[in-house]
Write an enzyme that holds these catalytic residues in place. Structure first.
Site, PDB file in Angstrom:
ATOM      1  N   ARG A   1       1.218 -11.974   5.507  1.00 20.39           N
ATOM      2  CA  ARG A   1       2.866 -11.857   5.301  1.00 20.39           C
ATOM      3  C   ARG A   1       3.555 -11.508   6.529  1.00 20.39           C
ATOM      4  NH1 ARG A   1       3.819  -9.790  -0.910  1.00 20.39           N
ATOM      5  NH2 ARG A   1       1.682 -10.471  -1.800  1.00 20.39           N
TER       6      ARG A   1
ATOM      7  N   LYS B   1       3.701   6.586   5.181  1.00 22.93           N
ATOM      8  CA  LYS B   1       2.532   5.535   5.157  1.00 22.93           C
ATOM      9  C   LYS B   1       2.164   4.970   6.251  1.00 22.93           C
ATOM     10  CE  LYS B   1       4.677   4.514   0.496  1.00 22.93           C
ATOM     11  NZ  LYS B   1       5.770   3.357  -0.122  1.00 22.93           N
TER      12      LYS B   1
ATOM     13  N   HIS C   1      -4.697 -15.238   9.881  1.00 25.77           N
ATOM     14  CA  HIS C   1      -3.960 -14.110  10.115  1.00 25.77           C
ATOM     15  C   HIS C   1      -4.655 -12.747  10.592  1.00 25.77           C
ATOM     16  CE1 HIS C   1      -1.772 -16.649   7.132  1.00 25.77           C
ATOM     17  NE2 HIS C   1      -3.008 -16.406   6.478  1.00 25.77           N
TER      18      HIS C   1
ATOM     19  N   ARG D   1      22.884  15.619  -7.060  1.00 17.19           N
ATOM     20  CA  ARG D   1      22.470  14.398  -6.586  1.00 17.19           C
ATOM     21  C   ARG D   1      22.558  13.560  -8.099  1.00 17.19           C
ATOM     22  NH1 ARG D   1      19.194  13.642  -2.101  1.00 17.19           N
ATOM     23  NH2 ARG D   1      18.701  11.576  -2.568  1.00 17.19           N
TER      24      ARG D   1
ATOM     25  N   ARG E   1      13.871  -1.571  -8.424  1.00 15.73           N
ATOM     26  CA  ARG E   1      12.528  -1.734  -8.603  1.00 15.73           C
ATOM     27  C   ARG E   1      12.157  -1.758 -10.041  1.00 15.73           C
ATOM     28  NH1 ARG E   1       9.995   0.085  -3.745  1.00 15.73           N
ATOM     29  NH2 ARG E   1       8.141  -0.804  -4.822  1.00 15.73           N
TER      30      ARG E   1
ATOM     31  N   PRO F   1       0.819  -1.235  -0.061  1.00 13.28           N
ATOM     32  CA  PRO F   1      -0.013  -0.054  -0.237  1.00 13.28           C
ATOM     33  C   PRO F   1       0.902   1.382  -0.093  1.00 13.28           C
ATOM     34  CG  PRO F   1      -0.774  -1.492   1.662  1.00 13.28           C
ATOM     35  CD  PRO F   1       0.487  -2.152   1.192  1.00 13.28           C
ATOM     36  N   GLU F   2       0.560   2.109  -0.927  1.00 14.99           N
ATOM     37  CA  GLU F   2       1.352   3.469  -1.118  1.00 14.99           C
ATOM     38  C   GLU F   2       0.526   4.527  -0.281  1.00 14.99           C
ATOM     39  OE1 GLU F   2       3.080   4.300  -4.523  1.00 14.99           O
ATOM     40  OE2 GLU F   2       3.573   2.317  -4.893  1.00 14.99           O
TER      41      GLU F   2
END
Length: 270
Positions: A110, A58, A91, A151, A260, A2-3
């Site tokens: 998880r 988050k 769970h 950067r 990613r 989830p973002e």
């Protein structure tokens, strides 16, 4: 995972049911989540009134006078407000019972989620050193331009750095860079102030819209009322490698950036 839009959707779903309620008790069925649940959760929460349900990055925070329960959904966690006699499912690791006979149940197959404790007046170590919220006024092109000088990392990696800005994960970084017309491979320090303003605007627009659509359902996420998020149906590049670009029709490219999976259009994004 989830973002920000998914976590904000969860917060908005929970807040009306939790704010103003008093915690009756806490049942810990498994304490060995990503980090062990500290004893303060069961020791401090009972008897406390939940004054606010907040989000930082988050993380969800249940604020009380004694401190805050700090929750992270991890890869597959979910929070739902249920009648107190709701049968257990696999769970279901934590129940926080309320004074109205209902309960907040944390389910996490998880076990990459977390439930931690932040004493009143303190900031939990996990919440220290975080960048601004992407929907706040402080997050704009000037800020990104200043933070990016010197950067050499790819801009996608830079954008996903929680010390730069919180809550922009893989899905929304890919979509925002596409909307702004910026290649995820471009060095962060070589992007102009003007282009960073376009990127900041894109992040705000996409995250804001995703929140109105209930987030993105990819594998595990559902909102507190059990409904899926619908933004997945409107993704333009994420998860669409090899398919036609929605702008120019050329095949979308795929590469691993910062460990990613990344998808973009090499024609529309420079």
């Amino acid at each position: 995972m989830p973002e920000l839009p998914e976590v904000e959707t969860t917060r908005r779903g929970l807040a009306p049911h939790l704010q103003g309620r008093r915690v009756h008790g806490v049942i810990l069925r498994r304490a060995d989540l990503r980090w062990p649940i500290p004893p303060e959760v069961a020791g401090q929460l009972p008897g406390q009134r939940i004054d606010a349900v907040r989000r930082r990055a988050k993380y969800l925070l249940l604020d009380t006078a004694a401190g805050s329960a700090v929750l992270h959904l991890g890869m597959s966690g979910s929070l739902r407000v249920l009648p107190g006699d709701t049968p257990l499912r696999a769970h279901d690791h934590v129940d926080i019972s309320l004074d109205n006979g209902r309960l907040l149940r944390f389910n996490d197959p998880r076990r990459f989620g977390s439930l931690l404790w932040q004493p009143a007046g303190e900031v939990h170590p996990l919440l220290q050193g975080l960048g601004p919220e992407p929907l706040d006024d402080a997050f704009d092109g000037n800020y990104l331009f200043a933070r990016s000088r010197g950067r050499s990392a790819p801009v996608k990696t830079f954008l996903m750095d929680q010390a730069v800005v919180v809550g922009v994960g893989n899905i929304y970084a890919a979509e925002s860079l596409f909307k702004a017309g910026i290649s995820p491979l471009r060095e962060a320090g070589k992007i102009s102030r003007e282009r960073y303003q376009r990127l900041a605007d894109a992040v705000k627009e996409i995250l804001g819209y995703a929140i109105t659509r209930g987030g993105t359902t990819l594998r595990d996420f559902i909102s507190p009322d059990g409904a899926p998020g619908y933004f997945e149906q409107e993704l333009l590049v994420y998860g669409r490698d090899g398919l036609p670009c929605p702008n120019c029709g050329r095949a979308l490219k795929h590469a691993t950036i910062g460990q990613r999976a990344s998808v973009w259009c090499s024609h529309c994004q420079r």
